[in-house]
Design a protein around this motif. Structure first.
Motif, PDB file in Angstrom:
ATOM      1  N   PRO A  91      -3.536  -2.856  -3.592  1.00 27.25           N
ATOM      2  CA  PRO A  91      -4.811  -3.222  -4.206  1.00 27.25           C
ATOM      3  C   PRO A  91      -4.690  -4.255  -5.319  1.00 27.25           C
ATOM      4  O   PRO A  91      -5.640  -4.974  -5.604  1.00 27.25           O
ATOM      5  CB  PRO A  91      -5.341  -1.886  -4.739  1.00 27.25           C
ATOM      6  N   GLY A  92      -3.533  -4.351  -5.940  1.00 25.86           N
ATOM      7  CA  GLY A  92      -3.359  -5.324  -7.020  1.00 25.86           C
ATOM      8  C   GLY A  92      -3.815  -4.799  -8.359  1.00 25.86           C
ATOM      9  O   GLY A  92      -3.153  -4.978  -9.382  1.00 25.86           O
ATOM     10  N   ALA A  93      -4.971  -4.128  -8.381  1.00 25.83           N
ATOM     11  CA  ALA A  93      -5.488  -3.567  -9.625  1.00 25.83           C
ATOM     12  C   ALA A  93      -6.403  -2.402  -9.297  1.00 25.83           C
ATOM     13  O   ALA A  93      -7.095  -2.410  -8.274  1.00 25.83           O
ATOM     14  CB  ALA A  93      -6.237  -4.620 -10.434  1.00 25.83           C
ATOM     15  N   CYS A  94      -6.376  -1.393 -10.156  1.00 22.72           N
ATOM     16  CA  CYS A  94      -7.270  -0.242 -10.048  1.00 22.72           C
ATOM     17  C   CYS A  94      -7.906   0.008 -11.401  1.00 22.72           C
ATOM     18  O   CYS A  94      -7.189   0.163 -12.409  1.00 22.72           O
ATOM     19  CB  CYS A  94      -6.515   1.006  -9.586  1.00 22.72           C
ATOM     20  N   SER A  95      -9.225   0.025 -11.425  1.00 28.51           N
ATOM     21  CA  SER A  95      -9.957   0.266 -12.669  1.00 28.51           C
ATOM     22  C   SER A  95      -9.538  -0.722 -13.758  1.00 28.51           C
ATOM     23  O   SER A  95      -9.420  -0.359 -14.929  1.00 28.51           O
ATOM     24  CB  SER A  95      -9.744   1.716 -13.145  1.00 28.51           C
ATOM     25  N   GLY A  96      -9.260  -1.962 -13.341  1.00 31.93           N
ATOM     26  CA  GLY A  96      -8.922  -2.998 -14.296  1.00 31.93           C
ATOM     27  C   GLY A  96      -7.462  -3.061 -14.668  1.00 31.93           C
ATOM     28  O   GLY A  96      -7.043  -3.986 -15.378  1.00 31.93           O
ATOM     29  N   ALA A  97      -6.658  -2.098 -14.218  1.00 28.14           N
ATOM     30  CA  ALA A  97      -5.230  -2.078 -14.548  1.00 28.14           C
ATOM     31  C   ALA A  97      -4.413  -2.492 -13.339  1.00 28.14           C
ATOM     32  O   ALA A  97      -4.781  -2.187 -12.196  1.00 28.14           O
ATOM     33  CB  ALA A  97      -4.816  -0.685 -15.007  1.00 28.14           C
ATOM     34  N   PRO A  98      -3.286  -3.229 -13.542  1.00 28.04           N
ATOM     35  CA  PRO A  98      -2.439  -3.626 -12.407  1.00 28.04           C
ATOM     36  C   PRO A  98      -1.976  -2.409 -11.619  1.00 28.04           C
ATOM     37  O   PRO A  98      -1.693  -1.353 -12.196  1.00 28.04           O
ATOM     38  CB  PRO A  98      -1.262  -4.343 -13.076  1.00 28.04           C
ATOM     39  N   ASP A 198       7.997  -4.772   9.759  1.00 26.85           N
ATOM     40  CA  ASP A 198       7.377  -5.698  10.709  1.00 26.85           C
ATOM     41  C   ASP A 198       5.966  -6.093  10.284  1.00 26.85           C
ATOM     42  O   ASP A 198       5.304  -6.851  10.998  1.00 26.85           O
ATOM     43  CB  ASP A 198       7.312  -5.059  12.105  1.00 26.85           C
ATOM     44  N   ILE A 199       5.514  -5.568   9.141  1.00 30.11           N
ATOM     45  CA  ILE A 199       4.123  -5.783   8.722  1.00 30.11           C
ATOM     46  C   ILE A 199       4.098  -6.654   7.473  1.00 30.11           C
ATOM     47  O   ILE A 199       4.888  -6.466   6.539  1.00 30.11           O
ATOM     48  CB  ILE A 199       3.438  -4.437   8.434  1.00 30.11           C
ATOM     49  N   GLU A 200       3.183  -7.576   7.434  1.00 24.14           N
ATOM     50  CA  GLU A 200       2.955  -8.359   6.217  1.00 24.14           C
ATOM     51  C   GLU A 200       1.978  -7.578   5.338  1.00 24.14           C
ATOM     52  O   GLU A 200       0.791  -7.477   5.645  1.00 24.14           O
ATOM     53  CB  GLU A 200       2.370  -9.733   6.563  1.00 24.14           C
ATOM     54  N   ILE A 201       2.509  -6.999   4.276  1.00 25.93           N
ATOM     55  CA  ILE A 201       1.691  -6.175   3.382  1.00 25.93           C
ATOM     56  C   ILE A 201       0.938  -7.104   2.430  1.00 25.93           C
ATOM     57  O   ILE A 201       1.533  -7.752   1.576  1.00 25.93           O
ATOM     58  CB  ILE A 201       2.559  -5.163   2.612  1.00 25.93           C
ATOM     59  N   ALA A 202      -0.375  -7.151   2.596  1.00 26.16           N
ATOM     60  CA  ALA A 202      -1.200  -8.057   1.797  1.00 26.16           C
ATOM     61  C   ALA A 202      -1.434  -7.487   0.406  1.00 26.16           C
ATOM     62  O   ALA A 202      -1.432  -6.272   0.197  1.00 26.16           O
ATOM     63  CB  ALA A 202      -2.530  -8.297   2.495  1.00 26.16           C
ATOM     64  N   THR A 203      -1.644  -8.376  -0.553  1.00 23.23           N
ATOM     65  CA  THR A 203      -1.998  -7.984  -1.915  1.00 23.23           C
ATOM     66  C   THR A 203      -3.406  -8.471  -2.202  1.00 23.23           C
ATOM     67  O   THR A 203      -3.694  -9.672  -2.126  1.00 23.23           O
ATOM     68  CB  THR A 203      -1.015  -8.585  -2.940  1.00 23.23           C
TER      69      THR A 203
END
Length: 300
Positions: A91-98, A198-203
Motif C-alpha cells: 500500500p505504501g502508506a496507511c493512515s498517512g504513515a509509510p 514470479d510476480i511484480e509486486i506493485a507499490t
C-alpha cells in the motif's frame, strides 16, 4: 617257457585292503559332512524370517501452480469456492504513515457452502522459503485506511466476496505461498502454489498534492466546533471508540491498537469449529466459552 606267477606276499594284500577301507570311510565321512552342512543351511534358511520390504513412502499433497488472475477451486469440508488472486501489492502508506506490508487482493465466488466455514481462514496460507522450510500462519488481520480486508466468513452458496489478505511483515518476496482448504483435522491433499518471485509486486504510492490547480478564493473564516476526540477504545470490529462528546464512533486509531487486532482475530476464528477443536482448552479460554470442555466439539 611260461614264467611262473609268483603270489604277492600276504602282508602286502592285507595293507592294500586296509588302505581301500580307509579311503571308503573317508569318502563316506565327507559325504555325511556335506549333507549335514546342506541340511543346516536349509534349516537356517527356514528359521530366518522373511524380510519385509517396505512399500514406497506415502505421496505428499498434490501441488497445483497458480498465477495472478487465474481461478482455482478450493474445496473444504463445508464449502466449495472459486478463488482468484487479482494482484499482490504494497500500500505504501496507511493512515498517512509509510507502510511496506504485502497485501493480496482476492476475489471469492462461493459455489456451495453451508454457512459454517471461512474461506482462506487462519492456517490455510503457509510460506515455503527459498531453502524449502515451511512457515505456518503467514497472514495477519489489520486495518489500512479504506482498504477492505477479506471477510469471507460463514460462507453460503452464491456468496461473493472481495478484499485483501495481509501477509506478515517477515514474508520473503522470493518465497512461495502454499494455499489449502481447511481439512477438518485430516491430511492436506491439495496445495495451490503461488510463487512470489514470479510476480511484480506493485507499490501504491500516495498521490502527491497537485500544485498547478487554481487556488480557490479564500472564504471568510467560519467558526467551527472542535471535532470530538477519542476517550476510550472499545475493542471489537472494526474498532469502536467512545468519543469526548459521548458518541460511539469507529476510528482508525482504535482499529489499529493491538487489542483490536486480537479481537478481530478471535471474532473471525471463534466461530470456526475446526479452529476451536484444534485449539482445545486454549480456544475455550480465548473465546470465553466451554464448548471444548463440555464435549460439544468432540474434544473429550
Amino acid at each position: 617257457m611260461l614264467s611262473e606267477r609268483v603270489p604277492l606276499p600276504k602282508i602286502w594284500r592285507t595293507h592294500e585292503r586296509s588302505d581301500m577301507r580307509s579311503a571308503l570311510f573317508a569318502a563316506a565321512a565327507a559325504v555325511l559332512v556335506l549333507a549335514g552342512c546342506s541340511a543346516q543351511s536349509d534349516s537356517e534358511s527356514e528359521a530366518l524370517p522373511t524380510p519385509i520390504t517396505s512399500s514406497s513412502a506415502p505421496a505428499g499433497p498434490a501441488e497445483v501452480p497458480i498465477a495472478l488472475g487465474e481461478v482455482f477451486t478450493i474445496s473444504g469440508p463445508s464449502y466449495t469456492a472459486g478463488v482468484t488472486i487479482e494482484r499482490v501489492f504494497v500500500p505504501g502508506a496507511c493512515s498517512g504513515a509509510p507502510d511496506d506490508s504485502v497485501a493480496i487482493q482476492v476475489d471469492v465466488d462461493v459455489k456451495s457452502g453451508d454457512g459454517t466455514r471461512e474461506v482462506l481462514n487462519t492456517g490455510t496460507i503457509r510460506e515455503r522459503t527459498r531453502d524449502g522450510y515451511i512457515e505456518k500462519e503467514r497472514t495477519i488481520s489489520r486495518s489500512c485506511g479504506d482498504i477492505d480486508e477479506l471477510d469471507a466468513v460463514n460462507v453460503q452458496t452464491g456468496d461473493k466476496y472481495r478484499g485483501v489478505v495481509w501477509l506478515k511483515d517477515d514474508v520473503d518476496p522470493e518465497s512461495e505461498l502454499l494455499i489449502n482448504a481447511p481439512t477438518g483435522g485430516g491430511p492436506i491433499t491439495e496445495v495451490f502454489v503461488l510463487n512470489l518471485s514470479d510476480i511484480e509486486i506493485a507499490t501504491d504510492a500516495p498521490a502527491p498534492p497537485a500544485d498547478d490547480e487554481p487556488t480557490a478564493p479564500t472564504a471568510a473564516a467560519v467558526p467551527t466546533t472542535a471535532a470530538p476526540t477519542v476517550v476510550e477504545c472499545l475493542f471489537g470490529t472494526p474498532g469502536p471508540s467512545r468519543m469526548s462528546d459521548g458518541t460511539i464512533q469507529n476510528t482508525e486509531f482504535c482499529a489499529n491498537q493491538p487489542g483490536a487486532a486480537e479481537s478481530r482475530y478471535l471474532e473471525s476464528n471463534c466461530s470456526d469449529m475446526a479452529w476451536r477443536q484444534e485449539m482445545g482448552f486454549e480456544g475455550d479460554r480465548l473465546c470465553g466459552s466451554s464448548l471444548f470442555e463440555d464435549g460439544a466439539l468432540g474434544g473429550n
